[in-house]
Design a protein around this motif. Structure first.
Motif, short mmCIF file in Angstrom:
data_model
loop_
_atom_site.label_atom_id
_atom_site.label_comp_id
_atom_site.label_asym_id
_atom_site.label_seq_id
_atom_site.Cartn_x
_atom_site.Cartn_y
_atom_site.Cartn_z
N LEU A 29 0.82 -1.21 0.00
CA LEU A 29 0.00 0.00 0.00
C LEU A 29 0.86 1.26 0.00
CD1 LEU A 29 -2.71 -1.10 2.59
CD2 LEU A 29 -2.70 -1.40 0.11
N THR A 30 1.99 1.21 0.68
CA THR A 30 2.94 2.32 0.67
C THR A 30 4.34 1.75 0.83
OG1 THR A 30 1.37 3.86 1.68
CG2 THR A 30 3.69 4.46 1.77
N LYS A 31 5.20 2.06 -0.13
CA LYS A 31 6.59 1.62 -0.06
C LYS A 31 7.39 2.61 0.77
CE LYS A 31 10.15 -0.89 -0.82
NZ LYS A 31 10.23 -2.18 -0.12
N SER A 32 7.97 2.14 1.86
CA SER A 32 8.79 3.00 2.72
C SER A 32 10.19 3.11 2.12
CB SER A 32 8.87 2.42 4.13
OG SER A 32 9.81 3.12 4.91
N LEU A 33 10.68 4.33 2.01
CA LEU A 33 12.00 4.56 1.42
C LEU A 33 13.08 4.74 2.49
CD1 LEU A 33 11.10 6.96 -1.53
CD2 LEU A 33 11.09 4.46 -1.46
N ARG A 34 12.68 4.75 3.74
CA ARG A 34 13.63 4.95 4.82
C ARG A 34 13.65 3.73 5.74
NH1 ARG A 34 16.91 9.51 4.05
NH2 ARG A 34 15.65 11.17 3.11
N ASN A 35 14.84 3.45 6.26
CA ASN A 35 14.98 2.33 7.19
C ASN A 35 14.48 2.76 8.57
OD1 ASN A 35 15.65 -0.22 7.95
ND2 ASN A 35 17.87 0.11 7.98
N LEU A 36 13.79 1.88 9.26
CA LEU A 36 13.29 2.19 10.59
C LEU A 36 14.36 1.94 11.64
CD1 LEU A 36 9.69 0.67 10.54
CD2 LEU A 36 10.41 3.01 10.06
N PRO A 37 14.24 2.57 12.82
CA PRO A 37 15.19 2.30 13.90
C PRO A 37 15.08 0.85 14.35
CG PRO A 37 13.87 4.26 14.37
CD PRO A 37 13.24 3.57 13.19
N ASP A 38 16.12 0.40 15.05
CA ASP A 38 16.12 -0.93 15.64
C ASP A 38 14.86 -1.12 16.48
OD1 ASP A 38 16.51 -3.16 17.21
OD2 ASP A 38 18.57 -2.68 17.74
N LYS A 39 14.07 -2.14 16.15
CA LYS A 39 12.78 -2.33 16.82
C LYS A 39 12.91 -2.61 18.30
CE LYS A 39 10.54 -6.10 16.86
NZ LYS A 39 9.69 -7.25 16.57
N TRP A 40 14.09 -3.07 18.71
CA TRP A 40 14.26 -3.42 20.13
C TRP A 40 14.62 -2.21 20.97
CZ3 TRP A 40 12.12 -7.84 20.64
CH2 TRP A 40 12.22 -8.78 19.62
N HIS A 41 15.11 -1.14 20.34
CA HIS A 41 15.57 -0.01 21.12
C HIS A 41 14.90 1.31 20.74
CE1 HIS A 41 18.95 -2.96 21.11
NE2 HIS A 41 18.87 -2.72 22.40
N GLY A 42 14.28 1.38 19.55
CA GLY A 42 13.65 2.62 19.13
C GLY A 42 14.71 3.69 18.89
N LEU A 43 14.26 4.95 18.88
CA LEU A 43 15.19 6.06 18.70
C LEU A 43 15.94 6.32 20.00
CD1 LEU A 43 13.12 8.64 16.62
CD2 LEU A 43 15.14 7.42 15.89
N GLN A 44 17.27 6.25 19.94
CA GLN A 44 18.07 6.47 21.13
C GLN A 44 18.47 7.94 21.27
OE1 GLN A 44 18.80 3.77 23.42
NE2 GLN A 44 17.08 3.18 22.15
N ASP A 45 18.54 8.67 20.16
CA ASP A 45 18.87 10.09 20.19
C ASP A 45 17.62 10.87 20.55
OD1 ASP A 45 19.35 12.80 19.47
OD2 ASP A 45 21.01 12.15 18.22
N VAL A 46 17.61 11.47 21.76
CA VAL A 46 16.42 12.16 22.24
C VAL A 46 16.06 13.33 21.35
CG1 VAL A 46 15.46 13.47 24.17
CG2 VAL A 46 16.82 11.44 24.62
N GLU A 47 17.07 14.04 20.84
CA GLU A 47 16.81 15.18 19.98
C GLU A 47 16.07 14.75 18.71
OE1 GLU A 47 17.15 19.29 18.79
OE2 GLU A 47 17.42 18.25 20.70
N ILE A 48 16.51 13.64 18.11
CA ILE A 48 15.83 13.14 16.91
C ILE A 48 14.44 12.65 17.26
CG2 ILE A 48 15.89 11.37 15.10
CD1 ILE A 48 18.91 11.54 15.12
N LYS A 49 14.29 12.08 18.42
CA LYS A 49 12.98 11.60 18.88
C LYS A 49 11.96 12.72 18.87
CE LYS A 49 10.78 9.81 23.08
NZ LYS A 49 11.01 9.28 24.44
N TYR A 50 12.35 13.91 19.32
CA TYR A 50 11.42 15.04 19.34
C TYR A 50 11.30 15.69 17.97
CZ TYR A 50 12.07 14.65 24.40
OH TYR A 50 12.12 14.20 25.68
#
Length: 726
Positions: free
Chosen positions: A322-343
């Protein structure tokens, strides 16, 4: 290269390097298999990458390594079991994750024993840890043992060779594996390029990579609720002809030859997609294997089954990207570790973190609870007031300025909704409230954002005592609404337990709390002499704590006893109020919109609620006397100007002395200067007559922080204000 070989040779004689005892019993031989690597040319071996099942490519580049490899494989295989075990949405993921944790603990233990990164044992253990992580990311678990455990087809050597020829786990080819471009060695640009190529392949095969719609029949959560173990047992497939259509984002995937597993995540939860080559069109199965990546949004159709491992699954018989994602997702076990990027990239944080999504679900629930209680039970009416004001009022805060071109008029963004809501009460609406955005051009911190949400309400013919009861009730209802038990119970905030159940909550006057903290009676101990009070406050602050002593300049600048008391309260008391506490009887000088206390001189009928050391609510019996209101506004305006003037003089003296950072202090002080205008139209409205009234304001963001155990206001605002990246 010989150093690498030596490291692995150490593995042969140090079984403990290969995981902890419990983990070794479940080690997967496929983690240490190299497809066709022994026959590969030396140039190919030199360029081999540590990916999925091929991480020993570099190890096998020497003849001695080739001779050592069978011994290593036998040692690793001893007691090994298949990694087909399920749980966690995709069969095999949870077990492998446990191995990673065990191996990481082993590395840490070796270093704790004095080993360094230069020691062979540490090198070997780290290499194995990297391989395990790569295996988790790639999903290329391809050994015949694993295949037999899942398919039960006993393929033998012939099938094993056939699987290897199809590229099962080697070298990162697009066919056969879990999205080879997602290797830990790939840059975001490389991942994007590969996915754009896959998008083009979808178009070439007449598949639209960005669909218009998909009609689903159910959500993941509803299916999980409708088909528990008691309805659909392990190893059974629903045979009543029911076919379900589900859609969502692929958040995990594994490919095992003729079988693939994917985890589908929608807004409600997750469900496993069970993809059997014999149950689906060959072209679609190739799409699953080679063109669908983690992060893609897909729609699937098929009957339900529960795997032998107990995972409720859709047996995929039809799949659409339905939608092809062109970006890789963060590690599913840890999520975004950089708080600045998280916000800054909240959309990625929400994809990767169920905790973040839950916080905003809870926020919505809290606001909905407020509305239902106020409207359905108390008959309040929600109103909307202007965001752009000609005069900023209702609080003492620096506004954001803007300009209306068509009207050629300067405006400010509102710093409070108070004065317009009171105008509505004057107009005849007896119970009104607004949940709205407020804008204050001030600093940022874990509890302050320039743009925030508040609820303000006004009840005609009520007073501060009504607001006390209403504040407790609305907060307790919100707490119960987001509680797992749906009942009011103590909540956890950080390492503290906050007990909202002990009602009524503590109530104490501001002056009494300051006396309790530092033994200074600001309002009654100095016969109204401001200088004597200041002289007593300075040593009290020094004796209290170093942090309190930092407030001495503000104490010296206080223009009156009321402001002085407030400075002492903030310095010595505020941070200590961890359990819910109503602070009563604020001085008149800092409460220009509140009625004078009917029994106590010099204070008002006002309270603030403090929990975990920060203000959560503010309420009072509203001032309805227009003459008194004008006088209060004028006094507040003069005090505001005097305070700012004193701060400016102090900053200029720092510059004259040549103090360090004096220029920055002067600039900051100058930037903070703003006028405190008097809203003449509001006073005019009061002269038409406002009924007795109780008013209340609650910081919605801070309430959500408290009830969701969020340490920062940025965690509960979807898109908080951030400094530009450059």
């Amino acid at each position: 290269m010989m150093m690498i070989s030596s490291s692995f040779s150490s593995c042969l004689h140090s079984p403990n390097l290969l995981l902890s005892a419990n983990s070794r019993r479940n080690t997967t031989p496929g983690l240490f298999r190299v497809v066709g690597a022994v026959r590969a040319s030396s140039s190919t071996r030199r360029t081999a990458r540590f990916r999925g099942g091929s991480f020993f490519g570099a190890f096998l580049s020497s003849s001695s390594s080739e001779r050592a490899f069978p011994r290593l494989l036998r040692r690793l295989s001893r007691g090994a079991k298949s990694l087909a075990g399920g749980g966690g949405g995709v069969d095999g993921v949870e077990t492998l994750n446990d191995k990673i944790a065990s191996q990481a603990a082993l590395v840490k233990g070796l270093k704790a024993d004095g080993k360094t990164n230069q020691d062979e044992e540490v090198k070997a253990a780290v290499t194995i840890l990297k391989a395990l992580k790569a295996e988790l990311e790639e999903g290329e678990i391809r050994t015949e043992t694993t295949r037999e455990a899942i398919l039960g087809d006993g393929g033998g050597e012939e099938k094993k060779k056939k699987t290897q020829k199809k590229g099962g786990g080697g070298g990162g080819k697009k066919k056969g594996g879990g999205g080879g471009e997602q290797s830990s060695g790939s840059s975001p640009e490389e991942v994007r390029a590969v996915r754009i190529e896959k998008m083009a392949q979808l178009k070439t095969s007449n598949q639209e990579p960005f669909a218009y719609r998909f009609d689903r029949t159910n959500t993941a959560a509803k299916l999980q609720a409708a088909y528990p173990d008691s309805v659909l047992a392990k190893g059974c497939e629903l045979e009543n002809g029911t076919r379900e259509k589900v859609c969502g984002r692929v958040t995990a995937r594994r490919v095992f030859g003729k079988l693939a597993f994917m985890t589908l995540t929608d807004a409600s939860g997750t469900i496993q997609l069970y993809c059997d080559e014999s149950r689906i069109d060959q072209e679609q199965f190739e799409t699953i294997k080679t063109l669908i990546d983690v992060g893609d949004i897909v729609g699937c159709e098929g009957p339900l089954k529960r795997t032998d491992k107990g995972e409720l699954s859709i047996v995929v018989e039809d799949v659409k990207v339905l939608t092809k994602s062109l970006r890789n997702l963060p590690d599913k076990w840890h999520g975004l570790q950089d708080v600045e990027i998280k916000y800054r990239q909240r959309y990625v944080d929400l994809i990767a973190s169920s905790d973040s999504r839950d916080t905003f679900y809870q926020r919505t629930k809290i606001i909905k609870t407020m509305r239902r209680y106020l409207e359905d039970e108390l008959e309040f009416m929600e109103m909307e007031t202007p965001i752009m004001h000609t005069v900023s009022g209702g609080a003492d805060a620096k506004p954001f300025n803007t300009h209306h071109n068509a009207l050629n008029m300067d405006l400010t963004l509102r710093i409070a909704t108070e004065l317009h809501l009171k105008r509505l009460v004057i107009g005849g609406f007896e119970r009104v409230y607004e949940i709205g955005r407020i804008f204050r051009n001030e600093g940022l911190s874990t509890r302050h954002n320039p743009e925030f949400t508040s609820i303000e309400l006004y009840q005609a013919y009520g007073d501060v005592s009504d607001m006390l009861e209403l504040t407790e009730e609305v907060i307790c209802r919100c707490a119960a609404a987001v509680s797992p038990s749906k009942k009011l119970e103590p909540i956890q905030y950080g390492d503290e337990t906050i007990d909202l159940t002990k009602r009524p909550w503590r109530r104490a006057s501001m002056n009494d709390l300051v006396i309790e903290a530092c033994n200074v009676d600001v309002l009654n101990g100095f016969d109204g002499d401001l200088e004597k009070a200041k002289a007593a406050c300075e040593p009290a602050l020094k004796a209290h704590s170093k942090q309190a002593g930092a407030s001495i300049p503000a104490v010296r600048d206080s223009p009156n006893l009321g402001t002085l008391l407030n400075e002492m309260f903030e310095a010595t008391v505020e941070g200590t109020l961890r359990q819910p506490t109503f602070v009563l009887d604020h001085p008149i000088e800092i409460s220009p919109l509140a009625k004078p206390h009917r029994d106590k001189k010099g204070v008002t009928e006002r309270f603030e609620l403090f929990v975990v050391g920060r203000e959560l609510a503010n309420a009072f019996s509203e001032l309805t006397d227009p003459i008194d209101q004008r006088e209060r506004f004028e006094k507040q305006s003069r005090a505001h100007a005097e305070t700012q003037r004193a701060a400016l003089v102090r900053a200029e003296k720092k510059v004259e002395r040549g103090d360090k950072d004096a220029g920055d202090v002067l600039k900051e002080t100058t930037d903070d200067i703003y006028e405190f205008p008097i809203d003449e139209d509001f006073i005019n409205a009061l002269e038409y007559g406002m009924p007795p009234c109780g008013g209340l304001g609650i910081g919605v963001d801070r309430l959500v922080m408290l009830l969701t155990n969020s340490p920062s206001i940025r965690d509960v605002i979807a898109f908080p204000t951030l400094k530009n990246e450059d």
